[in-house]
Write a protein that holds these residues in place. Sequence first.
Motif, PDB file in Angstrom:
ATOM      1  N   ASP A   1      31.896  50.392  42.420  1.00 22.59           N
ATOM      2  CA  ASP A   1      31.446  50.014  41.085  1.00 22.59           C
ATOM      3  C   ASP A   1      31.691  48.519  40.893  1.00 22.59           C
ATOM      4  O   ASP A   1      32.814  48.057  41.056  1.00 22.59           O
TER       5      ASP A   1
ATOM      6  N   SER B   1      40.957  48.870  42.231  1.00 25.16           N
ATOM      7  CA  SER B   1      40.056  47.872  41.664  1.00 25.16           C
ATOM      8  C   SER B   1      40.696  46.495  41.717  1.00 25.16           C
ATOM      9  O   SER B   1      41.916  46.357  41.749  1.00 25.16           O
ATOM     10  N   ARG B   2      39.837  45.483  41.726  1.00 24.79           N
ATOM     11  CA  ARG B   2      40.263  44.084  41.707  1.00 24.79           C
ATOM     12  C   ARG B   2      39.412  43.364  40.679  1.00 24.79           C
ATOM     13  O   ARG B   2      38.211  43.610  40.577  1.00 24.79           O
ATOM     14  N   THR B   3      40.019  42.448  39.934  1.00 21.12           N
ATOM     15  CA  THR B   3      39.315  41.660  38.931  1.00 21.12           C
ATOM     16  C   THR B   3      39.480  40.191  39.256  1.00 21.12           C
ATOM     17  O   THR B   3      40.594  39.738  39.535  1.00 21.12           O
TER      18      THR B   3
ATOM     19  N   TYR C   1      41.897  55.556  42.904  1.00 17.56           N
ATOM     20  CA  TYR C   1      40.936  54.539  42.499  1.00 17.56           C
ATOM     21  C   TYR C   1      41.600  53.176  42.663  1.00 17.56           C
ATOM     22  O   TYR C   1      42.730  52.977  42.212  1.00 17.56           O
TER      23      TYR C   1
ATOM     24  N   THR D   1      34.614  42.541  38.205  1.00 15.87           N
ATOM     25  CA  THR D   1      35.522  43.627  38.582  1.00 15.87           C
ATOM     26  C   THR D   1      34.846  44.488  39.635  1.00 15.87           C
ATOM     27  O   THR D   1      33.703  44.921  39.455  1.00 15.87           O
ATOM     28  N   ILE D   2      35.550  44.728  40.727  1.00 21.55           N
ATOM     29  CA  ILE D   2      35.062  45.581  41.805  1.00 21.55           C
ATOM     30  C   ILE D   2      36.026  46.760  41.914  1.00 21.55           C
ATOM     31  O   ILE D   2      37.228  46.564  42.081  1.00 21.55           O
ATOM     32  N   GLY D   3      35.498  47.963  41.809  1.00 19.52           N
ATOM     33  CA  GLY D   3      36.326  49.160  41.902  1.00 19.52           C
ATOM     34  C   GLY D   3      35.707  50.153  42.861  1.00 19.52           C
ATOM     35  O   GLY D   3      34.497  50.140  43.092  1.00 19.52           O
TER      36      GLY D   3
END
Length: 83
Positions: free
Chosen positions: A5, A42-44, A40, A14-16
């Motif tokens: 995502d 994620s990185r922002t 899950y 944001t990549i999740g």
Amino acid sequence: KEDIDVRIDGDVVTIGAEVQSEKEQKDNGRVICKERREGYASRTFTLACPVDEARADASYKDGVLALTLPKKASASAQRVAIK
């Protein structure tokens, strides 16, 4: 690919992704231990300038996610007439 995502909000990206792994240990054909992990991650990232969401592009090939994030065109300066 379906579990990834990518969201863009101005200059924040944001990549999740869903993370799943399974490990199995066997001895003479018998399963001794079986582990499953799900979660899950994620990185922002905050970029130096806003991103043009309409022209942004993402592709996924051979396990590599490639993002094309063009800069948003800055508003051109306008001259104001003095009365």
